[in-house]
Design a protein around this motif. Structure first.
Motif, short mmCIF file in Angstrom:
data_model
loop_
_atom_site.label_atom_id
_atom_site.label_comp_id
_atom_site.label_asym_id
_atom_site.label_seq_id
_atom_site.Cartn_x
_atom_site.Cartn_y
_atom_site.Cartn_z
N LEU A 59 0.82 -1.20 0.00
CA LEU A 59 0.00 0.00 0.00
C LEU A 59 0.86 1.26 0.00
O LEU A 59 0.61 2.19 -0.77
CB LEU A 59 -0.92 0.01 1.23
N PHE A 60 1.87 1.28 0.86
CA PHE A 60 2.63 2.51 1.06
C PHE A 60 3.42 2.94 -0.17
O PHE A 60 3.53 4.14 -0.45
CB PHE A 60 3.57 2.35 2.26
N ALA A 61 3.97 1.99 -0.93
CA ALA A 61 4.78 2.35 -2.09
C ALA A 61 3.95 3.04 -3.18
O ALA A 61 4.28 4.16 -3.60
CB ALA A 61 5.49 1.11 -2.65
N PRO A 62 2.85 2.42 -3.65
CA PRO A 62 2.05 3.14 -4.65
C PRO A 62 1.36 4.38 -4.09
O PRO A 62 1.14 5.35 -4.82
CB PRO A 62 1.02 2.10 -5.11
N LEU A 63 1.01 4.37 -2.81
CA LEU A 63 0.41 5.56 -2.18
C LEU A 63 1.39 6.72 -2.21
O LEU A 63 1.01 7.86 -2.53
CB LEU A 63 0.00 5.25 -0.74
N ALA A 64 2.65 6.45 -1.88
CA ALA A 64 3.66 7.51 -1.89
C ALA A 64 3.81 8.10 -3.28
O ALA A 64 3.92 9.32 -3.45
CB ALA A 64 5.01 6.95 -1.40
N TYR A 65 3.78 7.25 -4.29
CA TYR A 65 3.90 7.74 -5.67
C TYR A 65 2.66 8.56 -6.05
O TYR A 65 2.78 9.66 -6.60
CB TYR A 65 4.06 6.59 -6.66
N ALA A 66 1.47 8.03 -5.77
CA ALA A 66 0.23 8.72 -6.14
C ALA A 66 0.07 10.04 -5.40
O ALA A 66 -0.54 10.98 -5.91
CB ALA A 66 -0.97 7.82 -5.86
N ALA A 67 0.63 10.14 -4.18
CA ALA A 67 0.46 11.34 -3.36
C ALA A 67 1.49 12.41 -3.64
O ALA A 67 1.16 13.60 -3.66
CB ALA A 67 0.51 10.96 -1.88
N ILE A 68 2.75 12.01 -3.87
CA ILE A 68 3.82 13.01 -4.00
C ILE A 68 4.20 13.27 -5.46
O ILE A 68 3.91 14.34 -5.99
CB ILE A 68 5.03 12.63 -3.13
N PRO A 69 4.84 12.33 -6.17
CA PRO A 69 5.20 12.64 -7.56
C PRO A 69 4.00 12.93 -8.45
O PRO A 69 4.01 13.87 -9.24
CB PRO A 69 5.95 11.38 -8.02
#
Length: 304
Positions: A218-228
């Motif tokens: 969850l955290f890896a794609p969430l980090a991408y969707a939220a920041i980059p």
């Protein structure tokens, strides 16, 4: 000439980078949705992206958070439209359709924008822009038609269409009302926490956390969707709008769906049928005609 050419190449590179970052967002959301529920994902995305962008704009850019109630009220309207309703419906829709199809449907936002500009601001599109609207909406019908047989997919398509409409309304509202006293980056930095304050409680009440797997999946794609794909792209878009010609800035509108389809195919092995591809080409062509017409009108106005 030695300075303008590199500057033009840098701007073009920024346009392509934004299209790639946002295009990958749809695939990232699909991976994140394997581990959580739609509304909670939309809320978490605003929390992470808002924290990052608010820190950036206050610490790095040293801008002050607006305190004027009228301005905060206007930002709240934009927040409700773009990063609350539109974002929530986007994740809800992506949960039900392939990432590539979702990116194509989301690319109808400029078409809805042109209609809302006509309805709210009385600005009629040019003949070329009108042709783009007709072609684009015909492409949307063609794109959605094969998928309307399945109830879940049909709901996803409707959600994505309303997501594009809400995004368009927020964009038009920013043109309709005066936001000149606040930078575009600060507007987004403030509106994301506003959306989080709405999305997280609603998600906890309606979905809970039992369906969420708090893992790296969850955290890896969430980090991408939220920041980059969210916070960074908004900051880059603000840069592009300041330094780019109108045609260059508008190019992101029709590069994003191409990027979205590509990442859906590359990472998740998604394949669109012939009808969906034809519809997608028509949508992109319609958006291209519309933004080209708008760019020509802006350049003509600037020379008067």
């Amino acid at each position: 000439m030695t300075t303008s050419a590199p500057s033009s190449r840098v701007t073009l590179a920024l346009v392509v980078l934004v299209a790639l970052l946002i295009g990958g967002n749809f695939t990232a959301l699909k991976f994140a949705l394997d581990h959580t529920t739609p509304l909670l994902l939309a809320g978490l995305r605003t929390v992470v992206g808002g924290t990052f962008l608010l820190t950036f704009v206050t610490v790095v850019r040293r801008e002050r958070i607006p305190t004027d109630r009228v301005m905060l009220g206007k930002i709240f309207v934009v927040s409700l439209a773009i990063t609350t309703i539109s974002s929530g419906l986007l994740v809800f829709g992506v949960n039900r359709v392939p990432a590539g199809l979702a990116s194509l449907l989301s690319s109808t936002m400029p078409l809805f924008t042109a209609l809302l500009v006509l309805l709210l601001m009385g600005t009629r599109p040019t003949r070329l822009g009108s042709l783009g609207l007709v072609v684009g909406f015909f492409g949307t019908v063609v794109l959605a038609w094969p998928s309307l047989g399945g109830e879940a997919t049909a709901i996803g398509i409707i959600a994505l269409a309303f997501s594009a409409l809400a995004w368009a309304f927020g964009t038009v509202f920013m043109q309709w009302r005066d936001f000149s006293s606040v930078s575009p980056v600060m507007i987004v930095a403030v509106q994301l926490p506003m959306s989080a304050a709405l999305l997280i409680p609603v998600a906890l009440l309606t979905e809970g956390t039992s369906g969420t797997d708090w893992s790296v999946g969850l955290f890896a794609p969430l980090a991408y969707a939220a920041i980059p794909a969210n916070a960074v792209t908004f900051a880059l878009m603000a840069t592009i709008v300041k330094r780019a010609a109108a045609t260059q800035a508008a190019a992101t509108a029709y590069l994003i769906p191409i990027s979205g389809v590509f990442f859906g195919w590359l990472i998740r092995d998604e394949r669109l049928g012939a009808v969906e591809l034809i519809g997608g080409v028509l949508v992109i062509a319609g958006v291209y005609l519309l933004v080209t017409a708008n760019a020509r009108a802006k350049m003509a106005a600037s020379t008067v």
